[in-house]
Design a protein around this motif. Structure first.
Motif, mmCIF file in Angstrom:
data_model
loop_
_atom_site.group_PDB
_atom_site.id
_atom_site.type_symbol
_atom_site.label_atom_id
_atom_site.label_comp_id
_atom_site.label_asym_id
_atom_site.label_seq_id
_atom_site.Cartn_x
_atom_site.Cartn_y
_atom_site.Cartn_z
ATOM 1 N N SER A 706 0.844 -1.201 0.000
ATOM 2 C CA SER A 706 0.000 0.000 0.000
ATOM 3 C C SER A 706 0.876 1.248 0.000
ATOM 4 O O SER A 706 1.468 1.604 1.018
ATOM 5 N N PHE A 707 0.960 1.903 -1.151
ATOM 6 C CA PHE A 707 1.744 3.139 -1.241
ATOM 7 C C PHE A 707 0.863 4.302 -0.797
ATOM 8 O O PHE A 707 -0.330 4.345 -1.105
ATOM 9 N N PRO A 708 1.422 5.270 -0.076
ATOM 10 C CA PRO A 708 0.594 6.392 0.384
ATOM 11 C C PRO A 708 -0.024 7.161 -0.780
ATOM 12 O O PRO A 708 0.613 7.349 -1.811
ATOM 13 N N GLU A 709 -1.246 7.580 -0.590
ATOM 14 C CA GLU A 709 -1.918 8.423 -1.596
ATOM 15 C C GLU A 709 -1.989 9.847 -1.067
ATOM 16 O O GLU A 709 -2.142 10.067 0.134
ATOM 17 N N VAL A 710 -1.900 10.787 -1.980
ATOM 18 C CA VAL A 710 -1.999 12.195 -1.591
ATOM 19 C C VAL A 710 -3.418 12.481 -1.125
ATOM 20 O O VAL A 710 -4.392 12.174 -1.826
ATOM 21 N N ASP A 711 -3.551 13.040 0.082
ATOM 22 C CA ASP A 711 -4.855 13.475 0.588
ATOM 23 C C ASP A 711 -4.967 14.969 0.298
ATOM 24 O O ASP A 711 -4.397 15.794 1.005
ATOM 25 N N LYS A 712 -5.695 15.296 -0.751
ATOM 26 C CA LYS A 712 -5.770 16.701 -1.191
ATOM 27 C C LYS A 712 -6.401 17.599 -0.138
ATOM 28 O O LYS A 712 -6.126 18.802 -0.093
ATOM 29 N N GLU A 713 -7.242 17.036 0.713
ATOM 30 C CA GLU A 713 -7.869 17.828 1.774
ATOM 31 C C GLU A 713 -6.823 18.351 2.764
ATOM 32 O O GLU A 713 -7.067 19.345 3.458
ATOM 33 N N LEU A 714 -5.695 17.664 2.823
ATOM 34 C CA LEU A 714 -4.663 18.070 3.787
ATOM 35 C C LEU A 714 -3.666 19.075 3.203
ATOM 36 O O LEU A 714 -2.799 19.573 3.921
ATOM 37 N N ILE A 715 -3.761 19.328 1.910
ATOM 38 C CA ILE A 715 -2.871 20.331 1.318
ATOM 39 C C ILE A 715 -3.423 21.714 1.669
ATOM 40 O O ILE A 715 -4.543 22.061 1.311
ATOM 41 N N ASP A 716 -2.642 22.482 2.390
ATOM 42 C CA ASP A 716 -3.103 23.749 2.962
ATOM 43 C C ASP A 716 -1.984 24.774 2.813
ATOM 44 O O ASP A 716 -1.026 24.794 3.589
ATOM 45 N N GLU A 717 -2.085 25.618 1.798
ATOM 46 C CA GLU A 717 -1.018 26.589 1.517
ATOM 47 C C GLU A 717 -0.842 27.582 2.649
ATOM 48 O O GLU A 717 0.285 27.966 2.980
ATOM 49 N N ASP A 718 -1.942 28.026 3.234
ATOM 50 C CA ASP A 718 -1.841 28.973 4.350
ATOM 51 C C ASP A 718 -1.124 28.343 5.538
ATOM 52 O O ASP A 718 -0.272 28.969 6.175
ATOM 53 N N ALA A 719 -1.494 27.089 5.837
ATOM 54 C CA ALA A 719 -0.840 26.398 6.958
ATOM 55 C C ALA A 719 0.656 26.243 6.685
ATOM 56 O O ALA A 719 1.475 26.383 7.600
ATOM 57 N N GLU A 720 1.008 25.969 5.430
ATOM 58 C CA GLU A 720 2.418 25.834 5.080
ATOM 59 C C GLU A 720 3.158 27.148 5.292
ATOM 60 O O GLU A 720 4.260 27.176 5.848
ATOM 61 N N LYS A 721 2.549 28.262 4.844
ATOM 62 C CA LYS A 721 3.188 29.582 5.015
ATOM 63 C C LYS A 721 3.321 29.924 6.489
ATOM 64 O O LYS A 721 4.373 30.342 6.962
ATOM 65 N N PHE A 722 2.207 29.777 7.226
ATOM 66 C CA PHE A 722 2.212 30.145 8.642
ATOM 67 C C PHE A 722 3.164 29.238 9.430
ATOM 68 O O PHE A 722 3.897 29.689 10.317
ATOM 69 N N GLY A 723 3.123 27.952 9.104
ATOM 70 C CA GLY A 723 4.002 27.002 9.790
ATOM 71 C C GLY A 723 5.465 27.315 9.554
ATOM 72 O O GLY A 723 6.296 27.193 10.469
ATOM 73 N N GLU A 724 5.805 27.723 8.332
ATOM 74 C CA GLU A 724 7.193 28.066 8.018
ATOM 75 C C GLU A 724 7.649 29.271 8.835
ATOM 76 O O GLU A 724 8.778 29.305 9.334
ATOM 77 N N ILE A 725 6.776 30.258 8.958
ATOM 78 C CA ILE A 725 7.132 31.461 9.726
ATOM 79 C C ILE A 725 7.331 31.102 11.199
ATOM 80 O O ILE A 725 8.299 31.539 11.844
ATOM 81 N N ALA A 726 6.425 30.287 11.745
ATOM 82 C CA ALA A 726 6.580 29.843 13.137
ATOM 83 C C ALA A 726 7.868 29.056 13.302
ATOM 84 O O ALA A 726 8.610 29.227 14.296
ATOM 85 N N LYS A 727 8.148 28.175 12.338
ATOM 86 C CA LYS A 727 9.377 27.373 12.388
ATOM 87 C C LYS A 727 10.596 28.283 12.398
ATOM 88 O O LYS A 727 11.541 28.073 13.169
ATOM 89 N N ARG A 728 10.580 29.331 11.565
ATOM 90 C CA ARG A 728 11.716 30.264 11.495
ATOM 91 C C ARG A 728 11.910 30.982 12.833
ATOM 92 O O ARG A 728 13.037 31.211 13.283
#
Length: 878
Positions: A706-728
């Motif tokens: 069973s290879f992982p499938e992309v869950d499109k519901e979990l792709i969240d550009e805002d979360a990625e941007k905000f998470g990157e800033i918090a990470k920085r």
């Protein structure tokens, strides 16, 4: 989980795979089939690193295809027959193959080969290669020999195999004919000898240049270019060959290079392929000057019995004595050598069996274009080989340990008697037969055997049950994939296409993936003489098979790969890093919680959504790259696991795992479990032992299928941007702690983060709780705008060593003035000097000035948030 990652888990996992037979091809499965025509290695008893690279590539493909829903047939074969085994048997037993009965000698070869296969089988298993061992084939077994012989019989009946007396490439060391595809070329330095041939009528002479004067006894003509003005008056005239005295005529041919040597060449039978071409073109006689042992024959007179190198020296000495040698000059030339023993080959005329390759070339070219090549440019190697092919494939070999040619020769009527299919397999030297033309039993058996490529070129047919199960064969042939090295494109790839077309009329596979060779760390081909050989066992024993596989994965299909201990070590450290992360997570995830954690749920925390979204991007990248055989996508997995997951996400989730809020804790555990699940599946084709072992601890379902499938519901550009800033923000302030010598979990009383950027302001506010919790900040404020900062003097240190000698008894008073100076006074001292009742105080009286940053009257430090438009103000007051 144990505290440390132990490579001994690999043995446990391999034992489990073998017991459960999880990699068996299921004939009744509804899944689409994916069949790999794997290379059968020669059983030397030891895998080399090139094998490890190639088998890792194949295994990544096989594992990936299984995980994508295919019913994978991944067999293992052994290409047993060959001269090296005969030589080894002679060496072990202190005999030659003519010392004992032919059958007994073959039995000794079989015995040695079985031992070697057993050793190599265990080595392949130790690499974690997911082979279906129930589909193993061995070319020396009666069943396989039968199929090789059936192929011979059918091709003979179709006029594609014939016997004839023709010039062939011959190895004097191996004492056998070899095909052109088995000829390798090496560069060596030799002499071009300028020799004069006197005219037969006594008037004049002609000068030829040759690197092989030992062939002069077989000289049958002299050729010049028809456009060469120097020789126009000599065309048609006869000249005498020095020392050997035969008359030869001068002929004109446009293939002669005017600018090489003297522009006049002697045609000998046979020096090279061009000699063969000219002999056929001008119907010249054939004189055999060199025999199968590489010795000069009786036509060479007093030089008879000498090896070619020795004969060359003596003939040159005699040419000098007789005044025929004009001069010698050193040149470099490419010499054809036997691919097995590197002995220079000769071209001799013998009776051999051939495949009429030229008849099939147009179809071979068509099929080569139809097959998908990876990388694409490797196809050119085959097309160039086809383009330049002007000799048929010689398939008979003068050996013992190989598939017998199923033929007899009738001594009464002269017929060639070929065995009937129902009588195969057969060794003509061990049983009689009846002539199908005259009925005689007075038959002479064929003692030659088949070229080993005749065996291995039917592998895609054998693995799809050719001759055993017609329905299965029709359903599954052609197969999906042929993986192989670029060094055998003109042999194994070419011959397989030839045989497949001859026997089935189809291409053998849909796709061919070509791997490169492995080089030593010094950039040279591995060899014992260079001391740069590394054995797979050495790597596996030290770092484990998965670390070796990770090294192999980080390379480009088709390119040659330099071995690197450093990269193996990196792969091993990567697995240790991931082991520690999985162990940390498991400390917080109880076994009884796992089934609940597998259920999909809504995730609210931005940091969780950030890592989940980035994970979907990774899944998509790995999936696409594996589909295109870009195994070095492993680097993207490294980056995500090491830097995003281990170094950042886990650090940012710890405060919740150790906190009191059960809801936050649950979401963190769910995210951890989800990410580890998907990482282990992405890693399974590359490091299957690690993934399997940890996968069992985490109770992963159907890991290898069973290879992982992309869950499109979990792709969240805002979360990625905000998470990157918090990470920085977290990275920058953690680095500040480290630079200050503070423990990373040391609390900070008060921090203000300022930004004028709207998106950064929003991101920091959204993730404020995570930043605060991760960095143990008691009071965190996110402020839009710029901070009001100023540098203030906090201490001025006078230089007593300069003040004392000058101000003597007033030293104390002067030092007090300096210590209590404000900015204005300090500036005056530094720039122009300050007049006092004790004298002038100057800048050299000041040893050091300490300033500090202040905000709102409190001393602070400032930290740039790298990669984000923000500045953190850290208050230093207790």
């Amino acid at each position: 989980m144990d505290k440390d990652y132990n490579i001994m888990i690999e043995k446990e996992v391999q034992k489990k795979w073998e017991e459960e037979e999880i990699y068996k091809f299921k004939e009744e499965s509804d899944k689409p089939p994916y069949i790999i025509d794997t290379p059968p290695p020669y059983p030397t008893g030891k895998l080399h690193l090139g094998h490890a690279l190639n088998w890792t590539y194949m295994d990544i493909i096989a594992r990936y295809k299984r995980m994508k829903g295919y019913n994978v047939l991944f067999p293992q074969g052994w290409d047993c027959h060959g001269l090296p085994t005969e030589v080894k048997v002679e060496e072990i037993h202190g005999i030659t193959k003519t010392d004992i009965d032919r059958k007994k000698f073959r039995e000794l070869c079989v015995e040695l080969t079985k031992k070697n296969i057993e050793r190599m089988r265990e080595q392949i298993k130790s690499l974690g290669i997911s082979i279906d061992w129930s589909r193993e084939y061995i070319t020396m077994t009666p069943k396989y020999i039968e199929k090789s012989q059936v192929a011979f019989v059918r091709m003979y009946k179709d006029g594609l195999i014939y016997r004839g007396k023709f010039p062939v490439n011959w190895c004097p060391r191996c004492q056998t004919a070899i095909a052109f595809a088995e000829v390798e070329y090496i560069e060596r330095e030799t002499y071009l000898n300028y020799i004069k041939f006197p005219s037969a009528d006594g008037e004049g002479e002609i000068e030829i240049a040759t690197t092989r004067p030992e062939l002069m006894a077989a000289c049958v003509a002299i050729l010049v270019n028809p456009e060469d003005e120097r020789y126009k008056d000599k065309i048609g005239k006869e000249f005498i060959v020095p020392l050997f005295n035969q008359r030869v005529k001068v002929l004109a041919d446009e293939l002669v290079e005017k600018d090489f040597g003297t522009g006049a060449v002697m045609v000998c039978t046979f020096g090279d392929k061009t000699d063969v071409l000219w002999v056929n073109k001008y119907n010249l006689p054939i004189i055999k000057a060199i025999n199968e042992r590489g010795e000069l024959t009786e036509v060479a007179g007093k030089y008879k019995g000498l090896k070619t190198e020795e004969a060359r020296k003596k003939i040159i000495e005699d040419l000098k004595k007789e005044g025929y040698l004009i001069k010698q000059e050193k040149i470099k030339q490419n010499v054809g050598v036997c691919w097995r023993c590197k002995t220079p080959i000769e071209i001799v005329v013998t009776e051999q069996w051939f495949v009429n390759v030229k008849k099939l070339l147009p179809k071979v070219r068509e099929v080569a274009e139809k097959i998908k090549w990876v990388p694409e440019h490797m196809k050119i190697r085959l097309l160039n080989w086809i383009e330049n092919m002007d000799w048929d494939w010689v398939i008979s070999r003068q050996r013992i340990f190989a598939t017998p040619i199923p033929v007899w020769y009738c001594q009464d009527c002269g017929a060639i008697v070929v065995a009937k299919e129902e009588d195969l397999p057969v060794d003509p030297t061990e049983r009689g037969y009846v002539c199908d033309r005259c009925g005689s039993t007075n038959l002479k058996p064929e003692t030659d055997v088949l070229d080993t490529w005749m065996d291995s070129s039917i592998t895609p047919m054998v693995i799809t049950k050719w001759l055993d199960d017609e329905e299965f064969f029709k359903k599954h042939y052609p197969v999906q994939l042929r993986p192989q090295g670029h060094d055998i494109i003109r042999t194994w790839a070419f011959y397989t296409i030839v045989k497949s077309l001859a026997l089935t009329g189809k291409e053998p596979w849909e796709e061919i993936v070509i791997n490169g060779m492995v080089f030593g760390e010094d950039g040279y081909k591995m060899s014992k003489s260079r001391g740069n050989v590394v054995e797979p066992d050495e790597i596996v024993n030290k770092y484990g098979a998965d670390a070796l596989r990770l090294w192999a994965s980080n390379s480009v299909i088709g390119d040659d790969v330099p071995f690197s201990w450093k990269e193996v070590d990196y792969g091993y450290r990567f697995l240790r890093k991931l082991w520690n992360a999985c162990r940390f997570a498991k400390l917080h995830i109880k076994d009884e919680e796992i089934e609940k954690l597998k259920e999909k749920r809504e995730v609210k925390n931005i940091i969780d959504r950030w890592i989940l979204s980035k994970l979907q991007r990774l899944i998509e990248r790995v999936d696409k790259d594996l589909e295109r055989y870009r195994f070095n996508v492993i680097v993207e997995i490294y980056k995500f696991v090491w830097h995003e997951f281990c170094d950042n996400y886990i650090e940012m989730v710890k405060y919740r795992l150790y906190g009191e809020d059960e809801k936050e804790k649950e979401e963190a555990k769910y995210t951890l479990y989800y990410v580890i699940d998907k990482i282990l599946r992405l890693l399974a084709p590359f490091a299957p032992h690690f993934s399997d072992y940890v996968g069992e601890i985490y109770k992963l379902d159907n890991l290898h299928f069973s290879f992982p499938e992309v869950d499109k519901e979990l792709i969240d550009e805002d979360a990625e941007k905000f998470g990157e800033i918090a990470k920085r923000a977290v990275i920058s302030i953690r680095r500040y702690k480290a630079n200050k010598g503070l423990a990373l979990n040391a609390p900070i009383k008060k921090v203000e983060i300022y930004t004028e950027d709207e998106e950064t302001y929003k991101a920091l506010n959204e993730t404020m709780k995570d930043i605060k919790g991760t960095l143990k900040i008691e009071d965190l404020k996110i402020i839009k705008g710029k901070p009001s900062l100023e540098y203030k003097i906090i201490e001025i240190i006078p230089d007593k060593s300069k003040i004392g000698p000058e101000f003597k008894s007033k030293t104390k008073e002067v030092m007090e003035i300096i210590k209590n100076a404000d900015e204005k006074t300090l500036e005056k001292i530094i720039n122009e000097g300050l007049e006092t009742e004790f004298g002038i105080i100057r800048k050299e009286h000041i040893k050091d000035v300490k300033r500090a940053l202040f905000s709102k009257g409190e001393e602070v430090d400032s930290v740039d948030i790298e990669g984000a438009l923000a500045l953190a103000i850290i208050y230093l007051a207790p």
